[in-house]
Scaffold this motif. Sequence first.
Motif, PDB file in Angstrom:
ATOM      1  N   GLU A  31       0.683  35.674  37.215  1.00 38.61           N
ATOM      2  CA  GLU A  31      -0.464  35.419  38.107  1.00 38.61           C
ATOM      3  C   GLU A  31      -0.577  36.525  39.151  1.00 38.61           C
ATOM      4  O   GLU A  31      -1.663  37.042  39.427  1.00 38.61           O
ATOM      5  N   ARG A  35      -3.595  39.321  39.609  1.00 37.73           N
ATOM      6  CA  ARG A  35      -4.354  39.278  40.855  1.00 37.73           C
ATOM      7  C   ARG A  35      -4.220  40.584  41.645  1.00 37.73           C
ATOM      8  O   ARG A  35      -5.203  41.110  42.172  1.00 37.73           O
ATOM      9  N   ASP A  36      -2.991  41.104  41.736  1.00 39.79           N
ATOM     10  CA  ASP A  36      -2.730  42.204  42.671  1.00 39.79           C
ATOM     11  C   ASP A  36      -2.513  43.558  42.010  1.00 39.79           C
ATOM     12  O   ASP A  36      -2.475  44.581  42.695  1.00 39.79           O
TER      13      ASP A  36
END
Length: 62
Positions: A31, A35-36
């Motif tokens: 995740e 996301r990053d």
Amino acid sequence: MLSFKCRDVGFDCDYVVVEDNDTEIIKKVMEHGKRDHNLNSNDFTPSLIDNIRSKMQKVEDN
Ligand SMILES: [Zn+2]
């Protein structure tokens, strides 16, 4: 408990995750990566997953 630092697989990143087991850590790291770090599921190859597993550290429960 196990911990994993994103930095340990080569990212310039301060993300650290602590979870009960490796399955939960992999889930959180995926995740986070999506996301990053603009990764997608295909970027999490078996060798990257193995690398992540090998960098996990035991955390003492208090
Ligand atoms: Zn990161």
